[in-house]
Scaffold this motif. Structure first.
Motif, PDB file in Angstrom:
ATOM      1  N   LEU A  97       0.810  -1.217   0.000  1.00 56.38           N
ATOM      2  CA  LEU A  97       0.000   0.000   0.000  1.00 56.38           C
ATOM      3  C   LEU A  97       0.846   1.272   0.000  1.00 56.38           C
ATOM      4  CD1 LEU A  97      -2.651  -1.155   2.640  1.00 56.38           C
ATOM      5  CD2 LEU A  97      -2.927  -1.095   0.157  1.00 56.38           C
ATOM      6  N   ASN A  98       2.153   1.128  -0.065  1.00 55.13           N
ATOM      7  CA  ASN A  98       3.033   2.293  -0.081  1.00 55.13           C
ATOM      8  C   ASN A  98       2.784   3.114  -1.349  1.00 55.13           C
ATOM      9  OD1 ASN A  98       5.576   3.771  -0.858  1.00 55.13           O
ATOM     10  ND2 ASN A  98       6.159   3.077   1.185  1.00 55.13           N
ATOM     11  N   PRO A  99       2.477   4.420  -1.228  1.00 56.95           N
ATOM     12  CA  PRO A  99       2.160   5.234  -2.413  1.00 56.95           C
ATOM     13  C   PRO A  99       3.256   5.226  -3.473  1.00 56.95           C
ATOM     14  CG  PRO A  99       1.535   6.399  -0.409  1.00 56.95           C
ATOM     15  CD  PRO A  99       2.305   5.187   0.031  1.00 56.95           C
ATOM     16  N   GLU A 100       4.520   5.264  -3.045  1.00 59.06           N
ATOM     17  CA  GLU A 100       5.613   5.255  -4.023  1.00 59.06           C
ATOM     18  C   GLU A 100       5.649   3.934  -4.779  1.00 59.06           C
ATOM     19  OE1 GLU A 100       9.399   6.505  -2.489  1.00 59.06           O
ATOM     20  OE2 GLU A 100       8.450   7.834  -1.037  1.00 59.06           O
ATOM     21  N   ARG A 101       5.403   2.848  -4.067  1.00 60.64           N
ATOM     22  CA  ARG A 101       5.366   1.543  -4.740  1.00 60.64           C
ATOM     23  C   ARG A 101       4.212   1.484  -5.732  1.00 60.64           C
ATOM     24  NH1 ARG A 101       2.233  -2.917  -4.562  1.00 60.64           N
ATOM     25  NH2 ARG A 101       3.218  -4.857  -5.269  1.00 60.64           N
ATOM     26  N   ILE A 102       3.028   1.951  -5.320  1.00 62.17           N
ATOM     27  CA  ILE A 102       1.862   1.918  -6.206  1.00 62.17           C
ATOM     28  C   ILE A 102       2.145   2.694  -7.488  1.00 62.17           C
ATOM     29  CG2 ILE A 102      -0.533   2.681  -6.461  1.00 62.17           C
ATOM     30  CD1 ILE A 102      -0.938   2.042  -3.491  1.00 62.17           C
ATOM     31  N   GLN A 103       2.748   3.883  -7.354  1.00 64.81           N
ATOM     32  CA  GLN A 103       3.068   4.678  -8.537  1.00 64.81           C
ATOM     33  C   GLN A 103       4.053   3.946  -9.444  1.00 64.81           C
ATOM     34  OE1 GLN A 103       2.124   8.197  -9.851  1.00 64.81           O
ATOM     35  NE2 GLN A 103       2.737   6.600 -11.284  1.00 64.81           N
ATOM     36  N   ASP A 104       5.042   3.325  -8.863  1.00 62.60           N
ATOM     37  CA  ASP A 104       6.029   2.581  -9.647  1.00 62.60           C
ATOM     38  C   ASP A 104       5.381   1.412 -10.379  1.00 62.60           C
ATOM     39  OD1 ASP A 104       8.879   1.774 -10.307  1.00 62.60           O
ATOM     40  OD2 ASP A 104       8.229   0.022  -9.166  1.00 62.60           O
ATOM     41  N   VAL A 105       4.496   0.705  -9.690  1.00 62.28           N
ATOM     42  CA  VAL A 105       3.808  -0.442 -10.290  1.00 62.28           C
ATOM     43  C   VAL A 105       2.963   0.004 -11.481  1.00 62.28           C
ATOM     44  CG1 VAL A 105       1.951  -2.110  -9.891  1.00 62.28           C
ATOM     45  CG2 VAL A 105       3.805  -1.904  -8.243  1.00 62.28           C
ATOM     46  N   ILE A 106       2.255   1.122 -11.337  1.00 63.93           N
ATOM     47  CA  ILE A 106       1.403   1.624 -12.418  1.00 63.93           C
ATOM     48  C   ILE A 106       2.228   1.904 -13.669  1.00 63.93           C
ATOM     49  CG2 ILE A 106      -0.079   3.534 -13.152  1.00 63.93           C
ATOM     50  CD1 ILE A 106      -0.861   3.839 -10.160  1.00 63.93           C
ATOM     51  N   CYS A 107       3.325   2.629 -13.511  1.00 64.38           N
ATOM     52  CA  CYS A 107       4.123   3.025 -14.678  1.00 64.38           C
ATOM     53  C   CYS A 107       4.832   1.842 -15.331  1.00 64.38           C
ATOM     54  CB  CYS A 107       5.135   4.101 -14.282  1.00 64.38           C
ATOM     55  SG  CYS A 107       4.387   5.732 -14.013  1.00 64.38           S
ATOM     56  N   ARG A 108       5.060   0.780 -14.582  1.00 67.35           N
ATOM     57  CA  ARG A 108       5.699  -0.404 -15.162  1.00 67.35           C
ATOM     58  C   ARG A 108       4.689  -1.383 -15.749  1.00 67.35           C
ATOM     59  NH1 ARG A 108       7.848  -3.732 -11.871  1.00 67.35           N
ATOM     60  NH2 ARG A 108       7.286  -2.818  -9.851  1.00 67.35           N
ATOM     61  N   GLY A 109       3.405  -1.175 -15.456  1.00 67.66           N
ATOM     62  CA  GLY A 109       2.410  -2.142 -15.898  1.00 67.66           C
ATOM     63  C   GLY A 109       2.540  -3.459 -15.162  1.00 67.66           C
ATOM     64  N   ALA A 110       2.980  -3.380 -13.908  1.00 71.16           N
ATOM     65  CA  ALA A 110       3.151  -4.582 -13.087  1.00 71.16           C
ATOM     66  C   ALA A 110       1.868  -4.869 -12.309  1.00 71.16           C
ATOM     67  CB  ALA A 110       4.341  -4.398 -12.144  1.00 71.16           C
ATOM     68  N   ASP A 111       1.914  -5.879 -11.445  1.00 69.42           N
ATOM     69  CA  ASP A 111       0.730  -6.278 -10.689  1.00 69.42           C
ATOM     70  C   ASP A 111       0.779  -5.687  -9.286  1.00 69.42           C
ATOM     71  OD1 ASP A 111      -0.808  -8.313  -8.792  1.00 69.42           O
ATOM     72  OD2 ASP A 111      -1.578  -8.601 -10.817  1.00 69.42           O
ATOM     73  N   LEU A 112      -0.290  -5.009  -8.879  1.00 71.39           N
ATOM     74  CA  LEU A 112      -0.333  -4.363  -7.571  1.00 71.39           C
ATOM     75  C   LEU A 112      -0.152  -5.353  -6.431  1.00 71.39           C
ATOM     76  CD1 LEU A 112      -3.261  -1.810  -8.008  1.00 71.39           C
ATOM     77  CD2 LEU A 112      -0.901  -1.241  -7.421  1.00 71.39           C
ATOM     78  N   PHE A 113      -0.588  -6.582  -6.628  1.00 74.69           N
ATOM     79  CA  PHE A 113      -0.545  -7.579  -5.565  1.00 74.69           C
ATOM     80  C   PHE A 113       0.596  -8.578  -5.756  1.00 74.69           C
ATOM     81  CE2 PHE A 113      -4.927  -6.149  -6.099  1.00 74.69           C
ATOM     82  CZ  PHE A 113      -5.236  -5.734  -4.815  1.00 74.69           C
ATOM     83  N   ASP A 114       1.448  -8.318  -6.741  1.00 68.20           N
ATOM     84  CA  ASP A 114       2.572  -9.211  -7.024  1.00 68.20           C
ATOM     85  C   ASP A 114       2.088 -10.647  -7.211  1.00 68.20           C
ATOM     86  OD1 ASP A 114       5.212  -9.882  -7.482  1.00 68.20           O
ATOM     87  OD2 ASP A 114       5.644 -10.267  -5.368  1.00 68.20           O
TER      88      ASP A 114
END
Length: 411
Positions: free
Chosen positions: A343-360
């Motif tokens: 739930l870390n905001p910086e992680r969420i932003q990074d995940v969005i821009c990479r097209g990765a999965d929020l829940f890994d």
């Protein structure tokens, strides 16, 4: 030789050495190293020792001793990370072994061009054109997707007779929430004359399966649909807010006769925005020719017939980082938040821009070939062709949903 201690927080931010993944690999090497070390105070093996080893009690003691030795120097939180994170991923990867794929849909080819008459479009599908169109009811459960709701209603507005919206002061997970639609109702004045709106008081049952609360809310939506005065053979759209049928699809189905009584819609699957196209396997949206006393609002498979290329499913398509975190905690799959740092905001932003999965998570597929093909990030698409018209007409307001605009607002 003293064992090497591994320190780390399992809820650390990704990229640190203390993430569950990095800790897991260190932990595995540490266990192997401990197993190779000779036991302390070892003594020559004798016949008596052999008989003692054969005794169940001695075996249990020795097993516990070896386990204690192997775990010496471990941070308990590392072990917890392994127990929580790894088995879940293994379970998803092994899904082709323990779960068979559902029966394939019977896909109905979808024909459309704006220059083709409705009579010819109906004929292409094997249907007849009606003298007058059916009425259309669009019914949704609403959480907090204000932007997506605005895109949806503007896409469908020329064809919908009545919008039906139910919102609750509770998430599916029993967390209290504001009535976002009620607070922003003026934003949807264009639909006010055709709106049946209702609220549902949450049950707030702690520890209950979120799907139970979800089912209660869908039953309440059934009642609201009847209050909206739907009649037999009217069209009822059943889909989540972010599952948006294209306007021309609904127009086709309201003008054509002999269409299936129930029809699922194949939607293009997008994640975070229309930049990350995942696949075309979204099928839960459905169209019903209403039957009094029989039609019930649902979000599962209800028929084998699927109309191809019928709209868009834009999942987790939010403007603000806080909305991502809210949905992660609010929807029925809350169990996927395995670590706090998700739930870390910086992680969420990074995940969005990479097209990765929020829940890994690993891809949810039924064959190893499909799982392997989808491993990794979703590649960006640079096409903005065939998207909701209201989005392209108001690009300054919704630019974050278009390719090349992955940065989100922090609010």
């Amino acid at each position: 030789m003293p064992s090497r201690r591994i320190d780390g927080e399992i809820d650390g931010f990704p990229g640190n050495e203390s993430t569950p993944e990095s800790l897991g690999s260190h932990a595995a090497r540490h266990v192997r190293r401990e197993e190779k070390m000779p036991a302390e105070n070892s003594r020559p093996r004798t016949a008596l020792a052999s008989r003692e080893d054969d005794a169940p009690t001695s075996k249990a003691v020795m097993a516990m001793s070896r386990l204690k030795c192997a775990l010496r120097g471990f941070d308990f939180r590392v072990i917890l990370a392994l127990l929580i994170g790894v088995p879940l991923k293994v379970t998803y990867f092994l899904r082709p072994i323990w779960e068979s794929p559902p029966e394939p849909f019977k896909i109905i080819p979808h024909y459309y061009n704006e220059n083709v008459t409705m009579e010819n479009l109906c004929k292409l599908h094997g249907w007849k054109v009606r003298e007058t169109p059916r009425r259309v009811f669009d019914a949704v459960l609403f959480s907090n997707e204000l932007d997506i709701l605005e895109l949806r209603w503007n896409e469908l507005s020329p064809y919908v007779s009545e919008f039906v919206l139910l919102e609750s002061n509770s998430t599916f997970t029993g967390v209290i929430k504001p009535l976002y639609f009620k607070e922003n109702r003026d934003r949807f004045r264009f639909a006010e004359s055709r709106l049946t709106y209702g609220t549902y008081g949450g049950r707030f049952m702690k520890g209950e399966n979120p799907f139970v609360e979800e089912s209660f809310q869908r039953v309440a939506l059934d009642q609201l649909i009847r209050i909206a005065r739907i009649e037999d053979d009217d069209i009822l759209i059943m889909s989540d807010v972010d599952e948006i049928p294209s306007g021309h699809t609904i127009n086709l189905l309201r003008w054509c006769d002999d269409t299936p009584k129930i029809l699922h819609l194949q939607l293009r699957n997008y994640l975070y925005s229309f930049e990350f196209f995942l696949d075309d396997k979204s099928w839960r949206a459905s169209i019903h020719r209403y039957v009094s006393g029989k039609t019930r609002y649902a979000h599962f498979r209800q028929t084998d017939e699927l109309l191809a290329d019928s709209g868009w499913h834009c999942s987790f398509c939010f403007r603000h980082i806080s909305d991502f975190a809210f949905k992660m905690k609010a929807y029925s799959h809350v169990d996927r938040i395995r670590f706090k740092y998700f739930l870390n905001p910086e992680r969420i932003q990074d995940v969005i821009c990479r097209g990765a999965d929020l829940f890994d998570m690993l891809p949810e597929e039924y064959t190893f070939q499909e799982i392997i093909a989808k491993l990794g990030n979703i590649p960006s698409t640079f096409s903005a062709v065939h998207l909701p018209s209201y989005l392209l007409q108001n690009v300054d307001r919704y630019r974050y949903l278009l390719p090349g605009n992955c940065r989100r607002e922090s609010g």
